[in-house]
Design an enzyme around this catalytic site. Structure first.
Site, PDB file in Angstrom:
ATOM      1  NE  ARG A 312      -3.527   0.090   2.731  1.00 57.71           N
ATOM      2  CZ  ARG A 312      -4.139   0.332   3.889  1.00 57.71           C
ATOM      3  NH1 ARG A 312      -4.106  -0.579   4.873  1.00 57.71           N
ATOM      4  NH2 ARG A 312      -4.788   1.463   4.075  1.00 57.71           N
ATOM      5  CB  CYS A 372      -2.050   4.038   9.486  1.00 57.31           C
ATOM      6  SG  CYS A 372      -3.466   4.601  10.439  1.00 57.31           S
TER       7      CYS A 372
END
Length: 413
Positions: A312, A372
């Site tokens: 990611r 995050c």
């Protein structure tokens, strides 16, 4: 440690780490890295006292070293006694590795720019990892500790289980089916800013105080939070309590899976504790918003550490939420939060944590902000850094859901 205030008419006093060592209430090894903490005692400002009264008030210092009294005069000096007595108990044992400064770690103090910081308390929930007279002062508690203290009258247990929507699991239903006895459920998707389009953003202080008070948590309570493996989302709730000024908060190592695996008691249902008064005091220094993150692109005052997976971060894996670009904030470094844990789901020891951050390219002596996907696992990194003596680390609340969901923010990948 509780500091007893002097009687009316007695002088003020300063209690510092060196004084705690001298009094025997902190082991020297545990005090080596403890932040300097001043405890103000009631006094008449500017009044000088005879030496016998100052001695009776309990002024102490480093054994064998002259100390200056706290009334402002340096003509009265004495040497601190090293003998234990009724007011000077023998030292308690320190926790393994407690108080040891880790290489590369920075002390928690006033910033070079003059900004203030929260003051660690001499009580359960401070961040120096010491043991004071049998009371563990730490951010992380074991299942054995929690089992032994479940009936403590000032202890509140919070279930913070949470799952990504894509997993199709109902955290509240699982809580109602089985939870640690007496635990209340903290839903990060309910105790949040409902007006924001972003998930589980921080609520305002009043909303947080009302919600926590309804859970039966008050100002003087100790709080232990547990979640699933890898501190999800117990670290997020821990961080939220600290953002709103409550430091007497810890996280259960291993979470609910470790509790169940050891065969410890559980109960079903949903308790309704009596409401309590909770006062929220917002600490903006622990939170970053979009504007601060954009400013940091140019100033580079803070290192940005991303807790998402490597794929990611690189933009090679799809985001779990639709409509988000792949990649990362320019200049950020990647440390997937799972790397901070052992195979059994428990947090690594301080040396292991430090090694993980150093391998990721994080300078532990410089400011850090974590990010995050939506601010949940970023709090795991912040918690781990607090274990390394860095409770000043901020979390980017909107994280990649905000940054990657906009068209006007730069992306690397």
């Amino acid at each position: 440690m509780a500091v007893k205030a002097p009687a009316r008419g007695s002088p003020s006093g300063r209690v510092r780490t060196t004084a705690l060592v001298a009094s025997g209430e902190v082991a020297p090894s545990a005090a080596r890295n403890a932040p300097s903490t001043r405890v103000r005692l009631s006094a008449r400002p500017g009044r000088r006292w005879p030496r016998r009264d100052r001695r009776r008030a309990g002024h102490v210092g480093v054994p064998g070293r002259p100390v200056r009294d706290d009334t402002g005069g340096d003509r009265h000096r004495r040497r601190a006694s090293t003998a234990p007595g009724p007011d000077r108990p023998r030292p308690c044992a320190a926790a393994p590795g407690a108080g040891r400064r880790l290489p590369g770690a920075r002390s928690w103090g006033r910033s070079a720019r003059g900004g203030s910081r929260p003051r660690p308390g001499l009580e359960w929930g401070a961040v120096d990892g010491t043991v004071r007279c049998g009371v563990t002062v730490d951010l992380l508690v074991s299942t054995a500790w929690l089992a032994a203290h479940l009936r403590d009258p000032d202890l509140r247990v919070v279930d913070a289980r949470w799952y990504l929507p894509t997993l199709g699991r109902d955290a509240r239903a699982e809580y109602r089916a089985a939870h640690v006895p007496g635990a209340v459920f903290f839903d990060i998707d309910e105790i949040c800013d409902r007006a924001s389009p972003l998930p589980h953003m921080l609520p305002d202080p009043e909303t947080f105080a009302r919600a926590v008070g309804r859970l039966g948590i008050g100002d003087g309570d100790r709080v232990v939070i547990y979640g699933q493996r890898y501190l999800v989302a117990s670290a997020r709730v821990w961080w939220t309590f600290r953002v709103f000024g409550h430091d007497r908060v810890a996280v259960l190592d291993g979470g609910f899976p470790a509790w169940r695996a050891e065969g410890r008691p559980v109960e079903a249902g949903e308790p309704t504790p009596p409401p309590r008064r909770f006062t929220a005091r917002f600490r903006p220094a622990l939170v970053r918003d979009l504007g601060a993150m954009l400013d940091n692109l140019h100033a580079r005052r803070e290192q940005v550490v991303d807790a998402r997976s490597t794929g990611r971060f690189a933009g090679t894996e799809p985001e779990p939420r639709p409509g988000l670009r792949g990649g990362h904030i320019p200049g950020s470094v990647n440390l997937p939060y799972e790397r901070l844990f052992a195979e059994d789901g428990r947090l690594l020891d301080p040396e292991g944590l430090r090694a993980a951050f150093l391998r990721a390219g994080v300078d532990l002596a410089k400011p850090v902000v974590t990010t995050c996907g939506s601010g949940v696992t970023a709090a795991v990194l912040a918690f781990a850094l607090a274990r390394l003596g860095r409770p000043d680390v901020a979390v980017y609340d909107g994280s990649w859901t905000e940054w990657g969901g906009r068209a006007d923010t730069p992306v690397e990948g």
